[in-house]
Write a protein that holds these residues in place. Structure first.
Motif, PDB file in Angstrom:
ATOM      1  N   VAL A 258       0.851  -1.186   0.000  1.00 25.34           N
ATOM      2  CA  VAL A 258       0.000   0.000   0.000  1.00 25.34           C
ATOM      3  C   VAL A 258       0.887   1.237   0.000  1.00 25.34           C
ATOM      4  O   VAL A 258       1.817   1.339   0.798  1.00 25.34           O
ATOM      5  CB  VAL A 258      -0.882   0.032   1.268  1.00 25.34           C
ATOM      6  CG1 VAL A 258      -1.790   1.238   1.254  1.00 25.34           C
ATOM      7  CG2 VAL A 258      -1.689  -1.229   1.371  1.00 25.34           C
ATOM      8  N   GLY A 259       0.569   2.172  -0.872  1.00 25.69           N
ATOM      9  CA  GLY A 259       1.363   3.402  -0.967  1.00 25.69           C
ATOM     10  C   GLY A 259       0.920   4.461   0.018  1.00 25.69           C
ATOM     11  O   GLY A 259       0.576   5.575  -0.352  1.00 25.69           O
ATOM     12  N   GLY A 260       0.936   4.114   1.283  1.00 22.57           N
ATOM     13  CA  GLY A 260       0.560   5.051   2.352  1.00 22.57           C
ATOM     14  C   GLY A 260      -0.901   4.893   2.732  1.00 22.57           C
ATOM     15  O   GLY A 260      -1.763   4.699   1.873  1.00 22.57           O
ATOM     16  N   ILE A 493       2.134  -0.921   5.617  1.00 27.10           N
ATOM     17  CA  ILE A 493       1.788   0.360   4.992  1.00 27.10           C
ATOM     18  C   ILE A 493       2.934   1.356   5.099  1.00 27.10           C
ATOM     19  O   ILE A 493       2.750   2.539   4.891  1.00 27.10           O
ATOM     20  CB  ILE A 493       0.492   0.973   5.591  1.00 27.10           C
ATOM     21  CG1 ILE A 493       0.631   1.217   7.088  1.00 27.10           C
ATOM     22  CG2 ILE A 493      -0.695   0.101   5.319  1.00 27.10           C
ATOM     23  CD1 ILE A 493      -0.573   1.941   7.688  1.00 27.10           C
ATOM     24  N   GLY A 494       4.100   0.844   5.441  1.00 25.26           N
ATOM     25  CA  GLY A 494       5.272   1.710   5.510  1.00 25.26           C
ATOM     26  C   GLY A 494       5.872   1.763   6.902  1.00 25.26           C
ATOM     27  O   GLY A 494       7.040   2.090   7.075  1.00 25.26           O
TER      28      GLY A 494
END
Lengths: 787, 154
Positions: A258-260, A493-494
């Motif tokens: 997921v990009g954030g 998610i980072g």
């Protein structure tokens, strides 16, 4: 805990190489083949209107259009905590940008073109764009039925800890009543009242929401989503689409990287469209990809709040009573946002010991986009007012603001506002360390008369807001070389979740973290996880992973015992092998048997593939309490606390704030990976600065968002980074956390707004009560001040 | 309507059919399968689609496919022929990225900076990276990795 080999070490991220080489795949990077269809959404141009008629003929006739879908086909509601959100608007639209219909076409261009050809006739109604208007003029907040944004509110299904008020625009009214307010205010030497407000904000993850749905010809529905919540999504899809005969078994949610997220990709928002649309075109995948503008408008926004605060204090600085009235602009649908209101209501005392408390936290429907979860989950919002107000009180009492906090700071065992006890914590240690690092009390002066320097301080706390039975699970499977795949369903998610889960398993099994790979979720394969929200995943899923690793360890020792006749109590794991305390030479590498078992002299084998299983659910938690007082339950599993401070420089002429230094100390219980904790601190601090100094959602008088792009809604760049950030990790173990850990992800953003407000006050002597505190506002406040 | 263009993509001669309206970012992702450049805004604000045309960085969401006819286009995929770049190694060691979505854009951008100016100051690095947005990291660990790559001056 003895010597830890892998936990507590700043190992390199498990997903590091994938991400720096561009190999990491996000949903829109996946290929869906020649059959892929694209959806465009017909959106409401009105904040409040009745839908009179929808004409799809022209759109349907365009070459390349496969299907036009309206709400008639999906008259269903859904939601996480309250079923108040619609797949497509039904008879009525409630915010600008709401989905009214969709066009599915062979190319995105055709879909957008056709969406413009869908004719929708509306009867425009007066929009309710503020909490003030939504609450009306009556003391009991009752409004005429035609002024209710959800006239059917009383019929909506919701969790038992919500208290909607019939005949009003109030979706949930959280009350806390503790002690005797009247007597407490009487006994106080001073009573200080004030009002503060915080506007709406956008998450601004760089990856926009995207979801692809496919109903194959066997009636299996698969969704690929950019999500923090694969299992919760499956559950909500199954609930919403059950009239079509779809069950949990038939629905599969696959979530790559997921990009954030920041809360914006929690629960279900636009993904429901991909799920619903897929059912109308069996055999073809359908992609719904939000553009940046839709990302701002039709996912979730951080809710705005108006706070009225009244505090009774003794001359010595002791707080005797706090009244916090929080009115939240929760938007058109509150299926998730009402729980933000609830969480804030439970904890709006901040990390302070206050014997008499009255809190009203009120979730108010408006005709603005749906509110929902955003990093901090309500705590950033109420703490802005509270921590600002405490500085004002300290000033009036002539007490140093940090000393005022030390007098009232909550300690282990103190009673919380709902009656439960505070967990072990290092709040005093955090205050002490931050004070020292920022050189509290030392006044800095600029040689430039136009530059004013100020220091600000704030405490923070936050508990995971989650249902009492939110749980995590892990399957741990060995491979032939004794490397491991962890099957878990939290989202990377980072924050570094995969890395620390690997470290936990590595520690228990004494296998280097480089030999462990976590697997991105697929609800068909990875076991259950509630959601990756609430900063609870390190703690909750960490416990599940630890138990799975312990389960695997027990199986390993048992098979060695059984095959080789060794005593289990003599055996231990070290350097990827089983060793014995009593036989120095015994050294059985795991890779020799974790798949194929241990061979005996007669040619038979014992054992087989080792698969560990672990689960965690906090069985002590309960959301049941007296609705009139909030007393009786244990809705929060624990709090993570800390302190933060900053030095700022303000240009008096322009109001521009520069940040030479920020310090934040957080009690992580145990920092499983200190470098990743520091990453959360640097990231959270800048996201907090964004809300206080730069960002601001602007709506026009009809409820349309005016700045739904990065040109007009400015998020910080490299040029806005503080000159120096000092992260401080404090470790008072959480007894029920993996190796003592508790979550810290959201917390690092929470203290920023009030500490900047307090620093502005310190520098200029002006108290700013309404966020954001932009250069323009600082400058204008300076110019209009009376002295 | 389609037009054939000849482009040197990551060192390889390619012939591609494009429509005059096709955006370079979409051509790279959908026609060539190069997925490292990503779309975060579609209007040049976020920099996550950064690629190099003849060695100069561009936001590929603001360039038409037909504009690169006869040019050299390089994406992150094309910068790793000799293994990881030094700046990538430093970013890996420093846990510089979190969600990673913006990483390809930052790496392409920092590569251009270091090619043009092997010894930038901290301020020059900040200035060069100001067109790339990241929401997770607070930028500090990304900037530190670039500083470490070039043994940066104050």
């Amino acid at each position: 805990m003895g010597n830890l080999k892998y936990v507590g070490k700043s190992v390199v991220r498990q997903d590091g190489l994938e991400k720096i080489t561009g190999a990491a795949q996000y949903v829109d990077d996946l290929d869906f083949g020649q059959h892929l269809l694209y959806a465009a959404i017909v959106e409401s141009p009105h904040a409040n209107a009745e839908i009179l008629k929808i004409n799809i003929k022209k759109a349907q006739g365009l070459e390349g259009v496969v299907r036009v879908v309206t709400g008639d086909e999906f008259p269903y509601r859904f939601g996480l905590y309250m079923h108040d959100r619609y797949i497509f608007a039904q008879q009525r639209v409630r915010f600008v940008g709401e989905q009214v219909a969709a066009v599915i076409a062979r190319t995105p261009e055709i879909a957008y073109q056709a969406a413009k050809l869908v004719e929708v006739k509306y009867k425009v109604l007066k929009p309710v764009l503020s909490v003030h208007d939504a609450l009306g003029v009556h003391q009991d907040f009752e409004v005429e039925k035609n002024n209710m944004i959800h006239p059917d509110l009383s019929e909506y299904k919701h969790v038992p800890w919500f208290f909607p008020k019939d005949k009003t625009n109030i979706a949930h009214f959280r009350k806390i009543r503790k002690g005797n307010m009247e007597e407490a205010f009487k006994s106080a030497d001073h009573v200080f009242e004030d009002e503060y407000s915080v506007p709406r904000y956008a998450h601004c993850a760089i990856e926009n929401h995207v979801a692809v749905g496919l109903l194959d010809h066997s009636k299996r529905l698969t969704l690929w989503t950019a999500s923090q919540s694969p299992h919760t999504q499956r559950h909500l899809f199954a609930e919403a689409l059950s009239p079509l005969g779809l069950t949990h078994k038939d629905i599969r949610v696959i979530t790559p990287y997921v990009g954030g997220g920041f809360g914006g990709k929690a629960g279900v928002s636009m993904e429901i469209l991909a799920a619903a649309l897929a059912t109308t075109v069996p055999g073809s995948p359908v992609k719904v990809l939000w553009n940046r503008s839709q990302e701002f408008v039709n996912t979730y926004q951080r809710q705005g709040v108006n706070a009225k605060i009244k505090v009774g204090v003794k001359n010595n600085g002791e707080i005797v009573a706090l009244e916090q009235l929080l009115y939240w602009d929760a938007g058109a649908y509150v299926e998730y946002g009402a729980n933000v209101v609830n969480a804030a209501g439970l904890s709006a005392t901040g990390p302070y010991r206050i014997p008499n408390v009255k809190i009203d936290s009120v979730c108010v429907y408006t005709n603005l986009p749906p509110g929902g979860p955003y990093r901090g989950f309500g705590y950033s919002e109420f703490l802005f007012g509270l921590e600002s107000h405490f500085n004002e009180i300290a000033k009036k009492l002539n007490i140093d603001p940090v000393e005022f906090r030390e007098i009232n700071a909550i300690k282990e065992g103190d009673e919380l506002s709902y009656g439960a006890k505070m967990n072990p914590n290092g709040l005093m240690e955090a205050i002490e360390k931050v004070k020292k690092e920022i050189e509290w009390g030392k006044k800095d002066k600029s040689s430039d008369p136009n530059i004013k320097i100020g220091k600000g301080f704030s405490l923070f706390w936050k508990a995971p807001a989650m249902p009492p039975n939110a749980s995590s699970t892990c399957f741990l499977k060995f491979n032939e070389d004794a490397s491991i795949n962890l099957l878990i369903s939290g989202m990377e998610i980072g924050q570094g979740y995969f890395t620390v889960m690997g470290q936990i398993a590595a520690e228990v099994l004494q296998i280097p973290p480089e030999k462990i790979r976590c697997v991105t979720p697929d609800t068909d394969r990875n076991p259950y996880e509630w959601q990756t929200v609430a900063s609870h995943i390190t703690w909750s899923c960490g416990n599940a992973v630890k138990r799975a690793a312990e389960d695997a360890r027990d199986q390993i020792l048992e098979v060695v015992h059984r095959a080789l006749n060794k005593k289990i109590e003599d055996l231990y794991l070290e350097d990827e092998a089983v060793k014995s305390k009593t036989e120095r030479d015994f050294n059985l590498p795991l890779k020799d048997f974790v798949i194929n078992g241990i061979g005996l002299k007669d040619g038979t084998f014992r054992g087989g593939p080792i698969v560990g299983r672990g689960m965690y659910m906090p069985e002590f938690s309960s959301a049941l309490s007296n609705p009139e007082t909030g007393q009786g339950g244990k809705p929060n599993v624990h709090y993570t606390v800390g302190a933060a401070a900053c030095i700022i420089k303000i240009d008096k002429e322009t109001g521009k704030v520069q940040v030479p230094k920020m310090v934040l100390a957080v009690d992580a219980g145990k920092a499983l990976n200190p470098d990743l904790v520091k990453g959360q601190i640097t990231g959270g601090l800048l996201q907090g600065l964004a809300t206080v100094l730069y960002e601001d959602m602007r709506f026009d008088k009809n409820g349309k968002l005016l700045n739904s792009n990065f040109t007009d809604y400015k998020i910080p760049t490299t040029l806005d980074v503080p000159d120096e950030i000092v992260p401080i990790i404090i470790e008072n173990p959480q007894s029920d956390g993996p190796f003592g850990a508790r979550g810290i992800g959201e917390h690092t953003m929470i203290p920023v707004a009030p500490m900047i407000g307090n620093a502005i006050e310190d520098a200029l002597g002006i108290r700013m009560r309404h966020m954001p505190l932009t250069a323009e506002k600082i400058c204008m406040t300076q110019l209009t001040r009376r002295d | 309507m389609n037009q054939e263009i000849k482009v040197m993509v990551n060192g390889e001669k390619r012939k591609i059919e494009v429509k005059p309206t096709d955006i370079l970012l979409d051509v790279l992702r959908n026609k060539l399968g190069l997925k490292s450049p990503k779309c975060g805004c579609g209007r040049g604000d976020c920099g996550t689609c950064t690629v190099l045309i003849n060695g100069k960085s561009v936001k590929s969401c603001l360039v038409l496919g037909i504009e690169v006819d006869g040019q050299e286009v390089t994406t992150l995929e094309g910068l790793m022929d000799n293994g990881l770049l030094r700046v990538q190694e430093k970013m890996l060691e420093g846990n510089s990225f979190q969600c990673g979505f913006c990483a390809p854009g930052f790496i392409v951008m920092s590569h251009e900076l270091l090619e043009e100016n092997p010894g930038p100051t901290k301020e020059e690095i900040k200035e060069a990276m100001a067109g790339n947005l990241c929401r997770c990291t607070g930028y500090t660990p990304i900037l530190e990795a670039i500083e470490k790559t070039c043994g940066c001056k104050e």
